[in-house]
Write a protein that holds these residues in place. Structure first.
Motif, short mmCIF file in Angstrom:
data_model
loop_
_atom_site.label_atom_id
_atom_site.label_comp_id
_atom_site.label_asym_id
_atom_site.label_seq_id
_atom_site.Cartn_x
_atom_site.Cartn_y
_atom_site.Cartn_z
N LEU A 50 0.81 -1.21 0.00
CA LEU A 50 0.00 0.00 0.00
C LEU A 50 0.84 1.26 0.00
O LEU A 50 0.33 2.35 -0.27
CB LEU A 50 -0.93 0.01 1.23
N THR A 51 2.13 1.14 0.31
CA THR A 51 3.03 2.30 0.32
C THR A 51 3.38 2.68 -1.11
O THR A 51 3.89 1.84 -1.86
CB THR A 51 4.30 1.99 1.12
N PRO A 52 3.14 3.90 -1.51
CA PRO A 52 3.38 4.27 -2.92
C PRO A 52 4.85 4.51 -3.23
O PRO A 52 5.64 4.92 -2.38
CB PRO A 52 2.58 5.56 -3.07
N GLY A 53 5.21 4.25 -4.48
CA GLY A 53 6.50 4.63 -5.02
C GLY A 53 7.70 4.04 -4.33
O GLY A 53 7.67 2.91 -3.82
N ARG A 58 11.41 1.34 2.32
CA ARG A 58 11.64 1.82 3.68
C ARG A 58 10.41 1.63 4.56
O ARG A 58 10.52 1.32 5.74
CB ARG A 58 12.03 3.29 3.63
N GLY A 59 9.23 1.83 3.97
CA GLY A 59 8.01 1.73 4.76
C GLY A 59 7.60 0.31 5.10
O GLY A 59 6.80 0.10 6.01
N ALA A 60 8.16 -0.68 4.38
CA ALA A 60 7.77 -2.08 4.63
C ALA A 60 8.07 -2.49 6.06
O ALA A 60 7.26 -3.18 6.70
CB ALA A 60 8.49 -2.99 3.65
N MET A 128 9.46 -8.49 -1.28
CA MET A 128 10.61 -8.97 -2.04
C MET A 128 10.24 -9.25 -3.49
O MET A 128 11.03 -9.03 -4.41
CB MET A 128 11.16 -10.23 -1.39
N ALA A 129 9.01 -9.73 -3.71
CA ALA A 129 8.59 -10.09 -5.06
C ALA A 129 8.52 -8.88 -5.98
O ALA A 129 8.68 -9.02 -7.20
CB ALA A 129 7.23 -10.79 -5.01
N VAL A 130 8.28 -7.71 -5.42
CA VAL A 130 8.20 -6.50 -6.25
C VAL A 130 9.48 -5.66 -6.15
O VAL A 130 9.49 -4.48 -6.52
CB VAL A 130 6.98 -5.64 -5.86
N GLY A 131 10.55 -6.27 -5.65
CA GLY A 131 11.84 -5.60 -5.62
C GLY A 131 12.03 -4.62 -4.50
O GLY A 131 12.86 -3.70 -4.63
N GLY A 132 11.32 -4.78 -3.40
CA GLY A 132 11.44 -3.84 -2.28
C GLY A 132 12.28 -4.35 -1.14
O GLY A 132 12.11 -3.87 0.00
N GLY A 133 13.15 -5.31 -1.38
CA GLY A 133 13.96 -5.86 -0.31
C GLY A 133 14.96 -4.85 0.23
O GLY A 133 15.47 -3.99 -0.50
#
Length: 273
Positions: A50-53, A58-60, A128-133
């Protein structure tokens, strides 16, 4: 002197523990509490999306921190409680086995911890699946696994000490409330006291000893590089800032040992009774 044949045929400690662990895993396949716990974890893992952009990475950790504190910790506690109460009908038979209580309890506790810790790893999968690791995400997920294990063992111990399901549920919620809010309220009330200002290390030590507070503060240190304000930081605070992640897993280990010991005492109490 020859060992009697019936003693030579007794299963080893690890064999009994392995069988007990397998039995625990099989029993949880039909346990609605585990199904609800996994569903809760998967839902919490989707929240960072739900965190944009670019703020998602960082928000995860923030999303996971609040999900673990306010939902997953209580769910793991109730899962451990249900695991203990599930043995009520067969408890006398289980404890009457010649191998004794300890290998059965070790196998059960290890399997329970493995289940909740594996479930906790699902928290990071969507991000991780969307590259936010990120390092913060990994730390929050590892801490979530530790919190889940400690709470599950705590619920197991409560279930062995309190046989009635209603009283056990009330006790579990009360313990969770004290860990989540009670310590903080007490420390907040005493933060301005002159003795606290003169001896801040004692105040900080109480905060460090609470696994939920240790997890919360460690994520704060990691994500925001936050530090204490309002009291003069002592040497203990400085050490904690530098070794927050290390201390987090040390306190998890200490709490896991204590709750496992409490579970063993609860089992022995039921045996003696």
């Amino acid at each position: 002197m020859k060992t009697p044949a019936n003693l030579r045929r007794l299963p080893s400690f690890f064999a009994v523990a392995r069988v007990a662990a397998g039995r625990e895993v099989l029993s949880h396949r039909l346990n609605r509490f585990l199904h609800a716990h996994v569903l809760l974890v998967v839902t919490a893992g989707l929240l960072p999306l739900l965190t944009p952009g670019d703020a998602m990475a960082r928000g995860a950790a923030w999303w996971l921190l609040h999900a673990v504190l306010y939902a997953i910790s209580l769910s793991a506690l109730l899962l451990g409680l249900s695991s203990a109460h599930a043995e009520t009908d067969e408890f006398t038979w289980l404890l009457g086995q010649p191998a004794g209580v300890e290998p059965w309890l070790v196998g059960k506790a290890v399997a329970l911890m493995a289940l909740v810790m594996l479930a906790a790893t699902l928290l990071s999968v969507p991000t991780m699946a969307v590259g936010g690791g990120s390092r913060e995400l990994w730390l929050a997920t590892a801490g979530a696994a530790g919190v889940s294990a400690v709470c599950a063992l705590g619920g197991l111990a409560l279930g062995f000490w309190i046989r009635d399901s209603v009283r056990g549920l009330i006790a579990a919620v009360a313990v969770w409330f004290v860990l989540l809010f009670g310590t903080d309220l007490l420390l907040l009330a005493t933060a301005g006291a002159p003795s606290t200002q003169l001896h801040p290390d004692f105040w900080v030590a109480a905060l460090m000893a609470n696994p939920l507070d240790a997890y919360r503060v460690t994520v704060l240190f990691s994500v925001e590089r936050a530090a204490f304000s309002g009291i003069d930081a002592g040497r203990l605070t400085g050490w904690w800032v530098e070794h927050a992640a290390t201390w987090l897993f040390v306190v998890f280990g200490l709490w896991a040992t204590c709750t496992a010991g409490a579970a063993w005492l609860g089992v022995r109490r039921r045996t003696d009774g």
